[in-house]
Design an enzyme around this catalytic site. Structure first.
Site, PDB file in Angstrom:
ATOM      1  N   SER A 178      44.098  43.957  43.993  1.00 11.50           N
ATOM      2  CA  SER A 178      44.721  44.712  42.899  1.00 11.50           C
ATOM      3  C   SER A 178      44.062  46.074  42.814  1.00 11.50           C
ATOM      4  O   SER A 178      42.873  46.230  43.123  1.00 11.50           O
ATOM      5  CB  SER A 178      44.528  43.977  41.579  1.00 11.50           C
ATOM      6  OG  SER A 178      44.857  44.841  40.508  1.00 11.50           O
ATOM      7  N   TYR A 191      41.200  39.225  34.715  1.00  5.12           N
ATOM      8  CA  TYR A 191      42.000  39.545  35.897  1.00  5.12           C
ATOM      9  C   TYR A 191      41.198  40.399  36.871  1.00  5.12           C
ATOM     10  O   TYR A 191      41.118  40.086  38.066  1.00  5.12           O
ATOM     11  CB  TYR A 191      43.269  40.282  35.463  1.00  5.12           C
ATOM     12  CG  TYR A 191      44.172  40.655  36.622  1.00  5.12           C
ATOM     13  CD1 TYR A 191      45.013  39.711  37.201  1.00  5.12           C
ATOM     14  CD2 TYR A 191      44.183  41.957  37.132  1.00  5.12           C
ATOM     15  CE1 TYR A 191      45.836  40.048  38.257  1.00  5.12           C
ATOM     16  CE2 TYR A 191      45.000  42.299  38.195  1.00  5.12           C
ATOM     17  CZ  TYR A 191      45.840  41.345  38.752  1.00  5.12           C
ATOM     18  OH  TYR A 191      46.646  41.678  39.807  1.00  5.12           O
TER      19      TYR A 191
END
Lengths: 284, 354
Positions: A178, A191
Site C-alpha cells: 500500500s 492497516y
C-alpha cells in the site's frame, strides 16, 4: 477408456501398428493443425492464485493473467459471481476466508488437482477498517486487521512454497502492499502497520526463496478507488488529506519473464478524471 | 456407451429454409453426442446444384470445413467445392498432400470459405446426396479387435462397404474408389473404414442421419452393456500428493520445453482403468483413432518416469514409428528434415495416484 474396454471385452484391443500411427502424427496436414495454433501467449501453461479475486485490484489481476494465457485460481470471501468462474476451463474459483488455514490448504490441493501446480501467487486480499486513532483503537480491531493482512498471507506463502519451488519457470509472488507503507496517514494505524509488516515479510521471503528460484515483489498501489477497500467510512475522512492526485494513466500489469530481474512491476492506475468523479460520488 | 436415439425434431428441421441449413442442423445433432465425434472427429456433406452469378449451373459439394466443430457448425462452416473437379482429381494416380490441399482450396466457389476437409474427394465419390461420417466409439472398438472385419460383417451383413485401414486423405479416397464397384449395390446404406470410423448415406438429410444412429445402435447391441464404475473417489490418500503432482508437472514441462497444465482425475472410472491388471497391454498400443495422436501421443505414460518416456518417444521418432531396415529407409516420413514434436506425455496413468 470406453473404446479400449469395449474392444477388450469383445476379445482384445488391437490398435494400428506404430508405423501407421507415426505417419498420421507427422502427416503434414496434421502438423498444420498444430502450426495454426500459433505462438502461445506469454503465461500459457502457468497457474496463478489470486486472493481477493472477486473485485477491485484482484479482479483486474485475474483479467490480466487470463489475457496472458495463465490458468487462474481465484479466492474471495465474497461469492465469485462472474460467469468465468463457472464456464472458463482456465478458471477455478473458491469462496474462502483466507484466515482459515485448513480451508486454504484445501484450495491449494484442489488447484493442484485441477491444474497440476502453482507458479504465481498474488497476495491481494486485505481489509481497511474504519478510521481510528491509536488512542481509540481497540485491540480487537488491531488483531483482526493483522490476522487478515499479515497472518493469513504468511500461512498461505508457507503452504504454497513447496508448489512455487516446483514451478517449471520459477515461482513468482506479488504482494499487494500500500502507499500507506511509505506514506501513512493518521487514523490508519492497524492497516498501515499490517501492510508494513507484510512488506517486511515479503523482503524476507525474497531473501530466503531466491535460491528456490522464487521471485518476490511488492507493489504499493495508490489511489485505486474502485476496490472493496474504499467504503464510505474510509473514503470520507481521507478526502481531507488528499492534496492533488498525481496524473495517472492506463492499467498495466506485467510479470517479468526472468526471475532474476527484480524490477518492480508497474501498477493499476486511474485517470485524474476518474479520481475526481470518485471523490464527487463520495460527497453526494 | 448408452443407447443411441435420433434427436431429429420436426419443428427444428422445418425451420431450416435451405438444404445447407438442414445439413448444418443434422450435423449439429451428430456433434451433440460425444460418443460419435470424440474430440471434433467426423465430417458431413451435401451435394447441391448451384447457379452462379453468370447463370451457370454447377454441382457443388458442401463439405465440412476445417476449424469448424460439428457440434456448433453453421452453413458458413461448409466449404463449397466443385464436384466436377473433385471427381477429376479422384482419377489421378497420385497427388501429394500439399497438392491436394491446394487443389481443394483453389476449386471452391467461395474464396472466403474455410479450407475443405481432407476427406472432400472421398465425399465427392460417394453417390449419395447426403453423407454423414463419424468416429463412433463403439464402431472403432469393434474394428480394433483381432477379428474386427469379421465382427463388422456379422453386425452389418453386406449393407455396408468395408475398407481396410488406409491413411486418411487422397490414398483413402483412391482405396474407396477401387473398392466401391466391387462391394456396393442397391442396398448399400453406409461404409466402415477399419480403425477410423463409419459413414451413412441417404437421399434426405433425415435418412442419412437416422441411418447413422441405427448403424451405431446395431454396433452397441453387438458390444452389449458394460458395467461402468461411477461416483467420485476423491483424491489420493497419500498426503504429499500435491507435491508429487507438482514434481510430475515440472518434469513434464521440462521435457516439453514450456510450462504445461496437468489435471488430475481420481474419479472411480479413471481409477478403475488405471488399476487394471492388464493396463500395460491395453494402454500401450495406440489411440482409438489415429487423428487423436497429435493431442494424445501414441501411448500414455505408465507411472511417473518422464525421462524414460521421453527417451522412448525419441526412439520412436528416430525410427519413424519403430520401423526397421528397409521399411525405415523406404517410408514416406523418412525425410531427414522432419522436426520432432516435444517428447512429453499428454496422458499419464499412475495406478497409485490416478
Amino acid at each position: 477408456m470406453d473404446i479400449l474396454e469395449t474392444a477388450d471385452a469383445l476379445g482384445g484391443w488391437v490398435a494400428l501398428p506404430a508405423p501407421q500411427l507415426f505417419d498420421v502424427e507427422y502427416w503434414d496436414l496434421e502438423q498444420a493443425k498444430l502450426r495454426r495454433a500459433g505462438q502461445p501467449p506469454v503465461l500459457a501453461g502457468e497457474v496463478a492464485l489470486v486472493t481477493g479475486a472477486a473485485s477491485g485490484i484482484g479482479k483486474a489481476c485475474v483479467e490480466a493473467l487470463l489475457k496472458r494465457g495463465a490458468a487462474v485460481v481465484g479466492v474471495d470471501l465474497q461469492p465469485l459471481v462472474d460467469g468465468r468462474w463457472s464456464s472458463d476451463p482456465a478458471c477455478f474459483g473458491a469462496q474462502c476466508d483466507i484466515t482459515d488455514e485448513a480451508a486454504m490448504r484445501d484450495v491449494l490441493a484442489r488447484a493442484v488437482a485441477r491444474f497440476g501446480g502453482l507458479d504465481m501467487l498474488v497476495l491481494n486480499a486485505g481489509i481497511f477498517p474504519k478510521s481510528a486513532r491509536i488512542d481509540a483503537l481497540s485491540t480487537e480491531l488491531w488483531q483482526k486487521v493483522m490476522r487478515v493482512n499479515v497472518d493469513a498471507n504468511m500461512a498461505l506463502m508457507r503452504d504454497a512454497h513447496p508448489l512455487l519451488a516446483r514451478s517449471p519457470k520459477g515461482g513468482r509472488v506479488v504482494v499487494i502492499g500500500s502507499k500507506n507503507v511509505p506514506a501513512p496517514g493518521p487514523g490508519a494505524a492497524a492497516y498501515s502497520a499490517s501492510k508494513a509488516a507484510l512488506t517486511q515479510l515479503a523482503r524476507i521471503a525474497a531473501l530466503e526463496w531466491g535460491s528456490d528460484r522464487i521471485r518476490v515483489n511488492v507493489i504499493h498501489p495508490n489511489a485505486v478507488f474502485d476496490t472493496g477497500l474504499w467504503t464510505e467510512d474510509v473514503l470520507t475522512p481521507c478526502q481531507s488529506h488528499w492534496v492533488k492526485p498525481a496524473a495517472m494513466s492506463s492499467i498495466s500489469i506485467s510479470f517479468r519473464k526472468t526471475w532474476r530481474r527484480t524490477k518492480p512491476v508497474s501498477w493499476v492506475r486511474r485517470s485524474p478524471s476518474r479520481v475526481r468523479s470518485s471523490i464527487r460520488k463520495s460527497r453526494r | 456407451m448408452g443407447a443411441m436415439q435420433s434427436l431429429w425434431n420436426d419443428a427444428e428441421a422445418a425451420a431450416c429454409r435451405t438444404d445447407l441449413e438442414l445439413r448444418a442442423y443434422t450435423s449439429r445433432l451428430l456433434g451433440q453426442d460425444r460418443s460419435l465425434v470424440l474430440h471434433g472427429g467426423g465430417n458431413t456433406s451435401v451435394k447441391l446444384s448451384v447457379t452462379s452469378i453468370v447463370g451457370d449451373e454447377e454441382d457443388i459439394l458442401f463439405v465440412k470445413g476445417s476449424g469448424w466443430d460439428l457440434e456448433t457448425i453453421q452453413p458458413a462452416g461448409f466449404s463449397p467445392c466443385r464436384m466436377a473437379h473433385l471427381l477429376k482429381l479422384s482419377r489421378l494416380d497420385s497427388m501429394s498432400d500439399a497438392q491436394m490441399a491446394a487443389e481443394l482450396k483453389n476449386n471452391m466457389t467461395n474464396a472466403g470459405a474455410p479450407a475443405p476437409s481432407v476427406e472432400a474427394i472421398l465425399h465427392a465419390l460417394l453417390p449419395f446426396k447426403w453423407v454423414d461420417h463419424t468416429h463412433a466409439d463403439v464402431v472403432v472398438a469393434l474394428t480394433n479387435t483381432p477379428d474386427g472385419e469379421a465382427r463388422i460383417r456379422a453386425v452389418y451383413g453386406n449393407s455396408l462397404v468395408i475398407i481396410p485401414y488406409v491413411m486418411p486423405g487422397f490414398e483413402l479416397a483412391k482405396a474407396v474408389a477401387g473398392a466401391w464397384p466391387k462391394q456396393a449395390h442397391a442396398g448399400t446404406i453406409g461404409m466402415v473404414l477399419m480403425g477410423h470410423g463409419i459413414f451413412s448415406f441417404g437421399n434426405t438429410a433425415r435418412e442419412s442421419y437416422e441411418r447413422m444412429i441405427a448403424l451405431v445402435e446395431l454396433a452397441e447391441r453387438h458390444a452389449g452393456p458394460r458395467a461402468t464404475p461411477t461416483g467420485p473417489v476423491g483424491v489420493s490418500a497419500a498426503g504429499d500428493w500435491p507435491q508429487i503432482m507438482a514434481d510430475l508437472r515440472k518434469a513434464i514441462s521440462d521435457v516439453a520445453g514450456a510450462p504445461m497444465i496437468v489435471s488430475y482425475h481420481a474419479d472411480a472410472r479413471s481409477l478403475a482403468f488405471a488399476r487394471r491388471r492388464d493396463l500395460e497391454a491395453l494402454s500401450q498400443q495406440g489411440p482409438a483413432t489415429p487423428d487423436h495422436i497429435i493431442r494424445t501421443k501414441r501411448v500414455p505414460m505408465l507411472g511417473r518416469d518422464v525421462a524414460a518416456y521421453a527417451a522412448a518417444y525419441e526412439r520412436y521418432f528416430d525410427t519413424r514409428g519403430l520401423r526397421e531396415g528397409a521399411a525405415l529407409a523406404g517410408c514416406r516420413a523418412a525425410t531427414p528434415d522432419l522436426v520432432m514434436l516435444d517428447p512429453a506425455p499428454r496422458v499419464a496413468l499412475i495406478p497409485n495416484l490416478a
